[in-house]
Scaffold this motif. Structure first.
Motif, PDB file in Angstrom:
ATOM      1  N   GLN A 182       0.828  -1.205   0.000  1.00 23.88           N
ATOM      2  CA  GLN A 182       0.000   0.000   0.000  1.00 23.88           C
ATOM      3  C   GLN A 182       0.861   1.253   0.000  1.00 23.88           C
ATOM      4  O   GLN A 182       0.499   2.277  -0.594  1.00 23.88           O
ATOM      5  N   GLU A 183       1.996   1.185   0.638  1.00 23.83           N
ATOM      6  CA  GLU A 183       2.935   2.305   0.641  1.00 23.83           C
ATOM      7  C   GLU A 183       3.375   2.655  -0.778  1.00 23.83           C
ATOM      8  O   GLU A 183       3.496   3.835  -1.139  1.00 23.83           O
ATOM      9  N   MET A 184       3.593   1.630  -1.590  1.00 21.27           N
ATOM     10  CA  MET A 184       3.994   1.867  -2.971  1.00 21.27           C
ATOM     11  C   MET A 184       2.845   2.450  -3.790  1.00 21.27           C
ATOM     12  O   MET A 184       3.051   3.304  -4.666  1.00 21.27           O
ATOM     13  N   HIS A 185       1.617   2.009  -3.516  1.00 19.67           N
ATOM     14  CA  HIS A 185       0.462   2.587  -4.205  1.00 19.67           C
ATOM     15  C   HIS A 185       0.243   4.036  -3.780  1.00 19.67           C
ATOM     16  O   HIS A 185      -0.118   4.888  -4.607  1.00 19.67           O
ATOM     17  N   ASP A 186       0.450   4.320  -2.507  1.00 23.79           N
ATOM     18  CA  ASP A 186       0.333   5.708  -2.036  1.00 23.79           C
ATOM     19  C   ASP A 186       1.354   6.596  -2.738  1.00 23.79           C
ATOM     20  O   ASP A 186       1.043   7.736  -3.121  1.00 23.79           O
ATOM     21  N   LEU A 187       2.579   6.092  -2.887  1.00 24.20           N
ATOM     22  CA  LEU A 187       3.606   6.852  -3.584  1.00 24.20           C
ATOM     23  C   LEU A 187       3.197   7.095  -5.032  1.00 24.20           C
ATOM     24  O   LEU A 187       3.366   8.211  -5.557  1.00 24.20           O
ATOM     25  N   ALA A 294     -14.122  -3.518  -8.552  1.00 21.89           N
ATOM     26  CA  ALA A 294     -12.763  -3.910  -8.157  1.00 21.89           C
ATOM     27  C   ALA A 294     -12.044  -2.747  -7.476  1.00 21.89           C
ATOM     28  O   ALA A 294     -11.306  -2.939  -6.508  1.00 21.89           O
ATOM     29  N   LEU A 295     -12.248  -1.530  -7.974  1.00 21.86           N
ATOM     30  CA  LEU A 295     -11.633  -0.362  -7.346  1.00 21.86           C
ATOM     31  C   LEU A 295     -12.202  -0.119  -5.953  1.00 21.86           C
ATOM     32  O   LEU A 295     -11.470   0.234  -5.020  1.00 21.86           O
ATOM     33  N   GLU A 296     -13.506  -0.314  -5.803  1.00 20.66           N
ATOM     34  CA  GLU A 296     -14.122  -0.163  -4.479  1.00 20.66           C
ATOM     35  C   GLU A 296     -13.605  -1.223  -3.511  1.00 20.66           C
ATOM     36  O   GLU A 296     -13.346  -0.933  -2.339  1.00 20.66           O
ATOM     37  N   GLU A 297     -13.449  -2.453  -4.009  1.00 24.67           N
ATOM     38  CA  GLU A 297     -12.898  -3.514  -3.163  1.00 24.67           C
ATOM     39  C   GLU A 297     -11.469  -3.175  -2.739  1.00 24.67           C
ATOM     40  O   GLU A 297     -11.104  -3.345  -1.567  1.00 24.67           O
ATOM     41  N   ALA A 298     -10.656  -2.695  -3.673  1.00 26.96           N
ATOM     42  CA  ALA A 298      -9.279  -2.319  -3.345  1.00 26.96           C
ATOM     43  C   ALA A 298      -9.258  -1.224  -2.285  1.00 26.96           C
ATOM     44  O   ALA A 298      -8.414  -1.240  -1.375  1.00 26.96           O
ATOM     45  N   SER A 299     -10.200  -0.278  -2.373  1.00 24.17           N
ATOM     46  CA  SER A 299     -10.276   0.791  -1.376  1.00 24.17           C
ATOM     47  C   SER A 299     -10.662   0.243  -0.009  1.00 24.17           C
ATOM     48  O   SER A 299     -10.105   0.653   1.016  1.00 24.17           O
ATOM     49  N   ARG A 300     -11.613  -0.690   0.029  1.00 23.67           N
ATOM     50  CA  ARG A 300     -12.020  -1.300   1.305  1.00 23.67           C
ATOM     51  C   ARG A 300     -10.856  -2.060   1.927  1.00 23.67           C
ATOM     52  O   ARG A 300     -10.612  -1.972   3.139  1.00 23.67           O
ATOM     53  N   LEU A 301     -10.132  -2.816   1.120  1.00 26.18           N
ATOM     54  CA  LEU A 301      -9.018  -3.590   1.646  1.00 26.18           C
ATOM     55  C   LEU A 301      -7.908  -2.684   2.152  1.00 26.18           C
ATOM     56  O   LEU A 301      -7.264  -2.975   3.163  1.00 26.18           O
ATOM     57  N   ARG A 306      -5.058  -0.437   6.880  1.00 27.85           N
ATOM     58  CA  ARG A 306      -4.707   0.696   7.732  1.00 27.85           C
ATOM     59  C   ARG A 306      -5.197   0.486   9.159  1.00 27.85           C
ATOM     60  O   ARG A 306      -4.500   0.824  10.126  1.00 27.85           O
ATOM     61  N   ARG A 307      -6.405  -0.068   9.304  1.00 27.51           N
ATOM     62  CA  ARG A 307      -6.908  -0.353  10.656  1.00 27.51           C
ATOM     63  C   ARG A 307      -6.051  -1.406  11.337  1.00 27.51           C
ATOM     64  O   ARG A 307      -5.760  -1.309  12.537  1.00 27.51           O
ATOM     65  N   ALA A 310      -2.892   0.267  12.481  1.00 26.85           N
ATOM     66  CA  ALA A 310      -3.142   1.097  13.668  1.00 26.85           C
ATOM     67  C   ALA A 310      -3.294   0.233  14.913  1.00 26.85           C
ATOM     68  O   ALA A 310      -2.812   0.592  15.998  1.00 26.85           O
ATOM     69  N   ARG A 311      -3.949  -0.920  14.772  1.00 26.88           N
ATOM     70  CA  ARG A 311      -4.114  -1.836  15.902  1.00 26.88           C
ATOM     71  C   ARG A 311      -2.747  -2.332  16.376  1.00 26.88           C
ATOM     72  O   ARG A 311      -2.473  -2.395  17.583  1.00 26.88           O
ATOM     73  N   LEU A 312      -1.887  -2.667  15.429  1.00 28.63           N
ATOM     74  CA  LEU A 312      -0.539  -3.121  15.797  1.00 28.63           C
ATOM     75  C   LEU A 312       0.234  -2.007  16.482  1.00 28.63           C
ATOM     76  O   LEU A 312       0.924  -2.256  17.489  1.00 28.63           O
ATOM     77  N   GLU A 313       0.151  -0.795  15.955  1.00 31.81           N
ATOM     78  CA  GLU A 313       0.873   0.320  16.567  1.00 31.81           C
ATOM     79  C   GLU A 313       0.391   0.567  17.990  1.00 31.81           C
ATOM     80  O   GLU A 313       1.201   0.831  18.896  1.00 31.81           O
ATOM     81  N   ASP A 314      -0.924   0.498  18.218  1.00 32.26           N
ATOM     82  CA  ASP A 314      -1.458   0.659  19.581  1.00 32.26           C
ATOM     83  C   ASP A 314      -0.921  -0.435  20.497  1.00 32.26           C
ATOM     84  O   ASP A 314      -0.548  -0.181  21.650  1.00 32.26           O
TER      85      ASP A 314
END
Length: 466
Positions: A182-187, A294-301, A306-307, A310-314
């Motif tokens: 996801q980091e690469m997609h964000d970039l 497929a784009l909506e599914e990718a967004s949900r995933l 990210r959740r 965040a759970r791991l970071e907490d």
């Protein structure tokens, strides 16, 4: 060292120096020391026909583990086909002091200028994971030096701030199960925002370099961009071949993959070939329910991932916290940690019949394993080895087939004086093919085991294998 003088680099690189090349064209040189710094070594490939009568593009590879020749071999097919020099460092490193990699880059840039007939308009850099991130710190200092970058499994560090102007041409690579996917997609989206010349290729696999075919594609793409930008003469017949091959590949694709390939094809050949029909086809495909779904599914995933992060970071924050008296909380309990991090649920999702769902779960599991098996234990190993032990045991409870984690756990157990358990973990690491002989000989973490009669036997098979 992180902010070099562009003027100094100019004088290193301004005058190609082929007089010292002395290597067989078309063959790999396993290891060579740089002229200026003998402790900086690299593997080398010179293309067939190499000579000082022309200028050649150069690719400098900075691997996360300094695997010079091993990673160079991934690029040789593409370099041979397109006539590139490839130089791959033995000293570059990820997850350590960034200056180690920067020094390796500095040494290889200087070596390029002193030793090879390079094209000053066509110097390219490649990095993986942490070294890919390090390359982004050099985009501005080396803006007039580098023509493009290949970044695999590691995006642009957020501490650098928002991109404000387009970097050199960027070919991004990510595995479908890479925890930095996801980091690469964000970039890629950030590069799109500023109109950068970019491409993102995704391969089926984990956090790793891809197979040689992807490197071949990256080198060809960078040549295509060089032709579009006027950095090299156009080869119209070759451009036609590339255009036809890419069109044929997009015709074989379906749904979201086809849409992405058409979008990329139109971007890549803009100004080189007629692309209006491609853009129209991509726009029409984007409106189809299957692509939108497929784009909506990718967004949900992506949101799910990210959740999970965040759970791991907490969770990490909690294990590192102290009570009002300044006492450290007890080391994490393995069954409780597995439950809190929802490992069973992720493992079930990783077997889902939907590949997109399964890959997303694999990425989340990979991120948790990397955190508990490497990044977080490193904070605690020396000062609080009990916490490091618990973290490593969590990683092995998720996946017992992690050789480097068995080895790290052996180090921690040695610190704790648990010799029997430490030797068991060393044996497990060795069975799975991982050792670090230099560390075992030199690091004080192993001191408690060195007087043990089992220590020579633990080292002997490792030495033979090397």
């Amino acid at each position: 060292m992180a902010r070099w003088s562009a003027l100094l680099l100019y004088f290193w690189l301004a005058w190609p120096g082929a007089a010292h090349a002395q290597a067989s064209a078309g063959e790999i040189v396993a290891k060579r020391a740089t002229l200026a710094e003998p402790d900086q070594q690299y593997s080398l490939f010179l293309p067939g026909g190499y000579g000082a009568d022309k200028r050649w593009p150069v690719l400098i590879i900075l691997d996360a583990r300094g695997r010079g020749e091993q990673i160079l071999r991934l690029a040789t097919d593409g370099a041979r086909a397109r006539g590139w020099i490839v130089i791959s460092s033995y000293q570059s490193q990820s997850d350590v002091d960034e200056n180690i990699t920067l020094r390796a880059l500095q040494a290889l840039l200087r070596e390029t200028g002193q030793r090879y007939a390079y094209d000053p308009k066509r110097i390219y850099l490649a990095g993986f994971s942490g070294t890919a991130k390090t390359l982004w710190t050099q985009v501005d200092p080396l803006r007039n030096v580098i023509a493009g970058m290949i970044g695999c499994g590691g995006g642009r560090p957020p501490e650098l701030g928002a991109l404000r102007r387009a970097p050199p041409a960027f070919f991004g690579i990510a595995g479908t199960q890479d925890f930095n996917y996801q980091e690469m997609h964000d970039l890629d989206q950030d590069l799109a925002r500023i109109g950068a010349t970019r491409r993102l290729d995704v391969f089926d696999g984990p956090h790793s370099w891809p197979e040689a075919a992807v490197f071949t594609e990256a080198i060809a793409w960078l040549d295509l961009m060089a032709m579009r930008q006027g950095r090299m003469p156009r080869d119209e017949a070759w451009i036609d071949e590339q255009f036809a091959a890419r069109q044929a590949a997009s015709d074989r694709a379906q749904g979201l993959q086809r849409w992405r390939q058409l979008e990329q094809l139109a971007r890549d050949f803009d100004g080189l070939r007629e692309t209006h029909a491609l853009r129209a086809s991509a726009d029409a495909l984007a409106s189809q329910p299957s692509v939108r779904g497929a784009l909506e599914e990718a967004s949900r995933l992506r949101a799910d991932e990210r959740r999970s992060s965040a759970r791991l970071e907490d969770w990490i924050q909690r294990i590192g916290s102290r009570d009002m008296g300044g006492r450290r909380n007890a080391p994490p309990d393995v069954p409780t940690a597995l439950r809190e991090l929802r490992i069973a649920s992720l493992q079930e999702l990783s077997r889902d019949a939907n590949p997109a769902v399964a890959d997303s779960a694999q990425r989340r599991l990979a991120y948790i394993k990397a955190a508990t098996g490497s990044y977080i234990p490193a904070r605690y190993e020396a000062a609080e080895p009990e916490v490091a032990r618990a973290l490593l045991q969590i990683a092995l409870a998720i996946d017992p087939g992690l050789p480097a984690v068995h080895w790290r756990l052996a180090r921690v157990l040695a610190r704790l004086g648990e010799a029997d358990a430490a030797f068991e973990e060393l044996q497990a690491a060795r069975r799975l093919g991982y050792v670090n002989l230099e560390d075992m000989k030199s690091d004080r973490a192993w001191a408690a085991l060195r007087s043990d009669p089992r220590w020579p036997a633990a080292l002997a098979p490792i030495a033979e294998r090397r």
